[in-house]
Every structure is written in C-alpha cells, then in structure tokens.
Design an enzyme around this catalytic site. Structure first.
Site, PDB file in Angstrom:
ATOM      1  N   THR A 194       0.798  -1.221   0.000  1.00 42.87           N
ATOM      2  CA  THR A 194       0.000   0.000   0.000  1.00 42.87           C
ATOM      3  C   THR A 194       0.835   1.279   0.000  1.00 42.87           C
ATOM      4  O   THR A 194       0.439   2.271   0.573  1.00 42.87           O
ATOM      5  CB  THR A 194      -0.980   0.016   1.198  1.00 42.87           C
ATOM      6  OG1 THR A 194      -0.261   0.042   2.421  1.00 42.87           O
ATOM      7  CG2 THR A 194      -1.885  -1.178   1.167  1.00 42.87           C
ATOM      8  N   ASN A 403      -8.523  13.572  -6.415  1.00 43.52           N
ATOM      9  CA  ASN A 403      -8.588  12.397  -7.277  1.00 43.52           C
ATOM     10  C   ASN A 403      -9.447  12.596  -8.512  1.00 43.52           C
ATOM     11  O   ASN A 403      -9.292  11.879  -9.496  1.00 43.52           O
ATOM     12  CB  ASN A 403      -9.056  11.195  -6.457  1.00 43.52           C
ATOM     13  CG  ASN A 403      -7.949  10.680  -5.573  1.00 43.52           C
ATOM     14  OD1 ASN A 403      -7.053   9.995  -6.033  1.00 43.52           O
ATOM     15  ND2 ASN A 403      -7.985  11.044  -4.302  1.00 43.52           N
ATOM     16  N   THR A 408      -4.816  15.506 -14.435  1.00 45.31           N
ATOM     17  CA  THR A 408      -4.785  16.802 -15.072  1.00 45.31           C
ATOM     18  C   THR A 408      -4.126  17.856 -14.188  1.00 45.31           C
ATOM     19  O   THR A 408      -3.958  18.977 -14.614  1.00 45.31           O
ATOM     20  CB  THR A 408      -6.206  17.268 -15.422  1.00 45.31           C
ATOM     21  OG1 THR A 408      -7.007  17.255 -14.227  1.00 45.31           O
ATOM     22  CG2 THR A 408      -6.816  16.355 -16.457  1.00 45.31           C
TER      23      THR A 408
END
Length: 408
Positions: A194, A403, A408
């Site tokens: 993780t 998120n 972008t």
C-alpha cells in the site's frame, strides 16, 4: 511504541545506518521542478528482503525487483521514479524497467541483479525513457551521505510531507541503526504494501531472517493502514542490511533479537502512521483499537473494516460520533462475535456498553472530533484474547477534488 529497549532518533534519515548513501534529482517526469528520480546506494552488498502489493496487476518494476532478489538475496541499490507508475504498460513497460535497472547498475558499477527498481505515479502511461536514462546518468553525482532528503522528495506524488524515521539499538554492545523512508497518500489499503517504502539498517542479518521479520512487522504496521480502500499496482517495501555495525548475525535466538525487532517495528509503525496521517485531503489521523476478539486475525479484520468504512470516515470528518456505523462494521467484518457484549468508545466517550447505547455528551464528543489531531476509537468485543490496531484518516471533500483531477 518506543520503549527502553531502543532509542528513537530525532531526525529520520535513510542514510543514517553505516554504509548507505542516497540522492535525488529532477529528470522531467513531473511538470514542476520537484525531484522525480532517486536512488539509495549501499557501499557493500546488503542482505535484502521485500514484500509486494497483492494486486494481481503488478507493475513492471515489481517484477524486475523480484528477479533481482531471486538471484542472490542481496542488493547494492534501489532506483525509484515518481510521476509515472510504469504499470499496465505491457511488454514495453517490462523492457523499460529492465533498462532502468541496467542503466543504474552501469552508472554505479554494480551487477544488474544488485539493483531494485520502483515507480509510482499515473497508471497506464509509458515511461519517457530518454528523460529517465538521462537522469540515471546524472544520479551518481548527487549521491551522498546527506542525500536522504533529496531521495525522499524524489519519491513523492500527492504526498504533502516526506515520511522518515530512525531508531538505534545495542546488539552485542554495538550500535545498530534502523531507518526508513516511505511515500503514500492515496490508493492506500491493507494487504501490502500500500505504498513505496524503504528500510535500511547496518545490522548483520541474513536475507532469509530479514525477510521473515519484514513480513511479520508488515502485518501489524503497513497492512493495518487504509486511506481509501484501494490497493495499488505498485506497492512495495524493500529492506536492506549492510552488516557494517559489526554485530554477530541476528536470529530469533540472539539475546538482543527482541530489542532489534522492536526497534525495526517502531520505524515501520511510524512510517505507516505517517502515510495514514497524510491521506489525500485528510484532516486527522484515526486509530481503531479492537480488543476482546476471538482471535488476533479476527481483531485485525474488524479493525480494518471499521477503518476502511467510507461512512465511518465521513462521519469523523463531519465530527459526528455516529457509533451505529461502527457497530455495523463489526457485524459485517466476517468474524463471529457475541452480539450482546460489545463496548464502543470514541475518545473518552463511551457510546455503547454490552451492545446497548449509553447516554453521552454528544456536543462534547462533537467538539472532540473537531479539534483532535488523533482520534481514538476503542471497540471491546469481550469475547476472547485477540487484539489489533488499525490506522487511517477521515474522508473529505478535498480527497474527491484531488482524485477527480489526478491526471490533469
């Protein structure tokens, strides 16, 4: 969990153990001028161990690192880039990861199988290898005993802070240092690793023994954190031991083994909690402690279910001591428990006793959740000896913003 068996070092540096150097630089993978390529170098072949993500779609760098470790169990270096995960990139991605390994080996004058590779960033895009290889050529010039901070910056993505820790312990009367650095902020969920994590020590310890310790420690630290319930394709934790401290080889039978294991676990726990605290958009760290479970595995399952619940996490962000969401998690965690014995507390506020609600000051509990930097949730099942702790964070509007615009 620090105790008298070891000493906590105030400033964590992955280069603190004898024999380690590091460095980082900007090679053009990130749009900003932040470092995006780094390396940890050991001056001698280091005993090495690693654990990896359980995601079936494992990124190319993990496959290459597995290959390296399978050829002898030692490493001299690990090279890591951020800004591009080199995951789900097919045969070309594997070839690019191998190129990173061979180029780093050539630049450092070591064997290819002594180099591990790590990548983190956007999934599904090929690495711009001209930039990466140019950066690797320049890396040796920036490697130094003081290069820990530059390396730490090079592995960050959406992280807001660098994550490091160090401890010191006496083994056979010799000073042994354990250090670590990690990155992780989103796509964080238990079942190793993780995140990307790197642990260094100058202890003398065989690779097989280090591997066993790493797995054991991972299960109670990195595998007990969650930010958003997503397990990444690139997660990996690598440990390297130079052996330069001069102690006798460590094994579980060594008289100083427990002190070393405690110090090792301390570093891992600090890094794990730092990842949870730095969850994307998070405003608070949350600790869920489950006791009285039928088994330890059962306690872990319940703690992770509570900490992974979006409903629990959003309630904590909203400063709502909604214990109904917590008890629902206990019931759906897949563990058989006595449903009439459960006690729950949020901070110092007992909200449930023997599975029945008890009066509490809701306004005071709300204020606690608003101002606490570390929120404690305690669940006592009163049904056995098992216990576990999980860590995570609240779920906020900012997580959605980060998120929604990640590429972008």
């Amino acid at each position: 969990m620090a105790n008298a068996s070891f000493e906590v070092l105030e400033e964590g540096q992955v280069t603190a153990p004898k024999g380690f150097r590091a460095g980082g630089l900007h090679c053009g993978l990130k749009k900003t001028e932040r470092h995006d390529l780094g390396v940890i170098l050991c001056e001698v072949p280091a005993s090495a161990a690693a654990v990896y993500t359980t995601n079936l779609f494992q990124a190319a760098p993990l496959k290459i690192t597995r290959e390296s470790l399978a050829q002898g169990g030692t490493l001299r270096a690990v090279v890591v880039n951020s800004g591009n995960a080199n995951a789900c990139t097919g045969q070309q991605g594997e070839e690019d990861a191998r190129k990173m390994r061979s180029a780093m080996a050539a630049a450092l004058g070591v064997s290819e199988h002594e180099v591990a590779v790590g990548s983190t960033g956007v999934i599904g895009e090929l690495l711009p290898m001209e930039k990466v290889l140019n950066g690797i050529e320049r890396l040796p010039a920036v490697i130094s005993p003081n290069g820990s901070d530059d390396f730490c910056q090079a592995i960050l993505t959406t992280d807001l802070v660098k994550k490091t820790a160090s401890s010191k312990v006496l083994v056979d009367g010799k000073e042994v240092i354990i250090s670590g650095a990690a990155k992780g902020s989103g796509m964080i969920h238990p079942n190793m690793a993780t995140m990307l994590g790197f642990m260094t020590t100058d202890a003398q310890i065989e690779s097989s023994v280090l591997q066993s310790l790493l797995r054991e420690v991972t299960n109670v630290t990195f595998n007990m954190i969650t930010v958003d319930g997503d397990t990444s394709t690139n997660d990996m934790l690598v440990a390297m031991a130079s052996g330069l401290a001069g102690n006798n080889p460590l094994t579980p039978q060594h008289p100083d083994w427990q002190a070393f294991a405690d110090a090792f676990r301390y570093v891992a726990e600090v890094l794990a909690k730092a990842i949870a605290r730095d969850g994307e958009g998070a405003t608070k760290l949350v600790e869920v402690r489950v006791t009285g479970a039928p088994t330890t595995d059962g306690a872990r399952a319940i703690a992770k279910t509570i900490m992974g619940s979006s409903l629990v996490k959003t309630a904590l962000f909203g400063a709502d001591a909604n214990w109904g969401r917590i008890i629902a998690c206990v019931g759906r965690a897949g563990v058989q428990v006595s449903t009439e014995k459960v006690d729950i507390a949020v901070g110092d506020f007992k909200v449930l006793e023997q599975s029945a609600p008890v009066p509490f000051d809701d306004d005071a509990a709300c204020e606690y959740l608003k101002v606490a930097d570390l929120v404690h949730i305690q669940v006592d099942l009163n049904d056995g000896p098992g216990s576990a702790v999980a860590w995570g964070c609240d779920l906020t509007y900012e997580y959605v913003r980060i998120n929604a615009a990640y590429r972008t």
